[in-house]
Scaffold this motif. Structure first.
Motif, short mmCIF file in Angstrom:
data_model
loop_
_atom_site.label_atom_id
_atom_site.label_comp_id
_atom_site.label_asym_id
_atom_site.label_seq_id
_atom_site.Cartn_x
_atom_site.Cartn_y
_atom_site.Cartn_z
N LEU A 76 0.83 -1.21 0.00
CA LEU A 76 0.00 0.00 0.00
C LEU A 76 0.86 1.26 0.00
N LEU A 77 1.88 1.27 0.81
CA LEU A 77 2.76 2.44 0.89
C LEU A 77 3.45 2.73 -0.44
N SER A 78 3.76 1.67 -1.19
CA SER A 78 4.45 1.84 -2.47
C SER A 78 3.48 1.98 -3.64
N HIS A 79 2.17 1.96 -3.34
CA HIS A 79 1.12 2.09 -4.37
C HIS A 79 1.21 0.99 -5.42
N SER A 80 1.65 -0.20 -5.04
CA SER A 80 1.72 -1.30 -5.99
C SER A 80 0.40 -2.05 -6.12
N VAL A 81 -0.59 -1.69 -5.28
CA VAL A 81 -1.95 -2.20 -5.44
C VAL A 81 -2.92 -1.02 -5.37
N ASP A 82 -4.05 -1.16 -6.07
CA ASP A 82 -5.04 -0.08 -6.12
C ASP A 82 -6.16 -0.28 -5.11
N VAL A 83 -6.54 -1.54 -4.88
CA VAL A 83 -7.69 -1.82 -4.01
C VAL A 83 -7.31 -2.94 -3.05
N ARG A 84 -7.52 -2.68 -1.77
CA ARG A 84 -7.39 -3.73 -0.77
C ARG A 84 -8.75 -3.86 -0.09
N CYS A 85 -9.29 -5.07 -0.07
CA CYS A 85 -10.59 -5.31 0.56
C CYS A 85 -10.46 -6.30 1.72
N TYR A 86 -11.57 -6.50 2.40
CA TYR A 86 -11.63 -7.38 3.57
C TYR A 86 -10.62 -6.89 4.61
N VAL A 87 -10.80 -5.61 4.99
CA VAL A 87 -9.87 -5.00 5.93
C VAL A 87 -10.64 -4.05 6.84
N SER A 88 -10.17 -3.90 8.05
CA SER A 88 -10.73 -2.98 9.04
C SER A 88 -9.68 -1.95 9.42
N ARG A 89 -10.13 -0.75 9.72
CA ARG A 89 -9.19 0.29 10.19
C ARG A 89 -8.45 -0.17 11.45
N THR A 90 -9.08 -1.01 12.25
CA THR A 90 -8.44 -1.47 13.50
C THR A 90 -7.31 -2.45 13.24
N TRP A 91 -7.19 -2.94 12.02
CA TRP A 91 -6.16 -3.93 11.71
C TRP A 91 -4.87 -3.32 11.19
N ILE A 92 -4.86 -2.04 10.87
CA ILE A 92 -3.70 -1.46 10.21
C ILE A 92 -2.99 -0.47 11.12
N GLU A 93 -1.69 -0.32 10.89
CA GLU A 93 -0.86 0.52 11.74
C GLU A 93 -0.68 1.92 11.19
N HIS A 94 -0.85 2.11 9.88
CA HIS A 94 -0.62 3.41 9.25
C HIS A 94 -1.95 4.02 8.81
N ASN A 97 -2.97 7.82 3.92
CA ASN A 97 -3.76 8.97 3.47
C ASN A 97 -3.98 8.99 1.96
N ASP A 98 -3.21 8.21 1.21
CA ASP A 98 -3.39 8.14 -0.24
C ASP A 98 -4.53 7.20 -0.64
N TYR A 99 -5.12 6.53 0.34
CA TYR A 99 -6.22 5.61 0.06
C TYR A 99 -7.51 6.13 0.71
N ARG A 100 -8.61 5.84 0.06
CA ARG A 100 -9.93 6.22 0.59
C ARG A 100 -10.71 4.96 0.94
N LEU A 209 -6.98 3.35 -3.81
CA LEU A 209 -5.94 4.35 -4.07
C LEU A 209 -6.54 5.57 -4.74
N ASP A 210 -6.26 6.74 -4.19
CA ASP A 210 -6.76 8.00 -4.74
C ASP A 210 -5.73 8.54 -5.74
N ALA A 211 -5.87 8.10 -7.00
CA ALA A 211 -4.93 8.50 -8.05
C ALA A 211 -5.69 8.60 -9.36
N PRO A 212 -5.27 9.50 -10.28
CA PRO A 212 -6.01 9.71 -11.53
C PRO A 212 -6.21 8.43 -12.33
N ASP A 217 -13.16 7.79 -7.12
CA ASP A 217 -14.59 8.08 -6.98
C ASP A 217 -15.45 7.04 -7.68
N GLU A 218 -15.02 6.63 -8.87
CA GLU A 218 -15.80 5.64 -9.62
C GLU A 218 -15.75 4.28 -8.93
N VAL A 219 -14.59 3.90 -8.44
CA VAL A 219 -14.45 2.60 -7.76
C VAL A 219 -15.30 2.57 -6.49
#
Length: 240
Positions: A76-94, A97-100, A209-212, A217-219
């Protein structure tokens, strides 16, 4: 002239976004019914169906990136994936901000599971090892681990945890309801693993990932549409 050049650049960027596959993160420790991974490829399961439906609605190809659990946040930090699913905010350490985030799309129920031991609650178990998935964080289990009252017996994925419970490697294990139901589906009634108690229920979302070239928004809009249509429940029903 400058306006025309900007418009042409924007048009080219959007055209490239339509052609570019949407890259979905697949955690390598996922097992059925969440995901079927064969020879390093995602070929079936709940997440496969959700990802394919999302890409279909967007009119874009889907690419599935198999990522080791220990490296998912780096992906995620390196933007090598666009969408990560099956995840909770409580599970991540960072913050990432580049993801919505989407609204919750489904709920995971974590269960304390037994084979033939007495049903009990996590906090009242005798001191022992409990079956867990390597790299998974269990908030209610952590205080008991910190006090050394309970210890983890990790396996690579949820299916292996349940297999070890069935052959008696330990008396208790933690499992998602999805995985337990899938594991029990072909076992005789007398041999099925049983629920001792519900540990917690966690709403799960997707990060986009919030990138052009992704068009977040569409995703996000498509995922909300899939949820509202009842399609996610239909997918889940295939595996219950």
């Amino acid at each position: 002239m400058r306006f025309l050049a900007t418009a042409l650049l924007l048009t080219a960027t959007l055209a490239q976004a339509d052609d570019r596959p949407l890259r979905f993160a697949v955690v390598d420790s996922w097992a059925m019914p969440l995901a079927q991974i064969e020879n390093g490829e995602l070929t079936g399961g709940i997440m496969f169906e959700l990802f394919k439906e999302t890409a279909r609605e967007l009119g874009r190809p889907a690419a599935f990136h198999i990522v080791p659990r220990a490296r998912i946040e780096q992906a995620l930090l390196s933007h090598s994936v666009d969408v990560r699913c099956y995840v909770s905010r409580t599970w991540i350490e960072h913050e990432f901000n580049d993801y919505r985030w989407t609204a919750p799309l489904m709920v995971q129920r974590d269960l304390l599971v037994v084979r033939d031991a007495p049903a009990d609650k996590l906090e009242t178990l005798p001191s022992q090892s409990v079956g867990t998935v390597l790299g998974y964080h269990y908030p209610r289990l952590q205080p008991l681990l910190d006090s050394h009252w309970l210890s983890r017996d990790d396996a690579r994925n949820q299916e292996l945890v349940l297999k070890k419970l069935r052959i008696g490697r330990y008396q208790y294990a933690i499992s998602s309801e999805f995985a337990l139901n899938w594991f029990n589906r072909e076992l005789p009634e007398a041999e099925r693993l049983r629920i001792a108690s519900v540990i917690e229920e966690t709403p799960l979302s997707c990060m986009v990932l919030d990138a052009p070239e992704v068009r977040a928004d569409e995703v996000l809009s498509v995922l909300a549409k899939i949820k509202a249509s009842g399609k996610i429940e239909q997918i889940l029903d295939h595996y219950r």
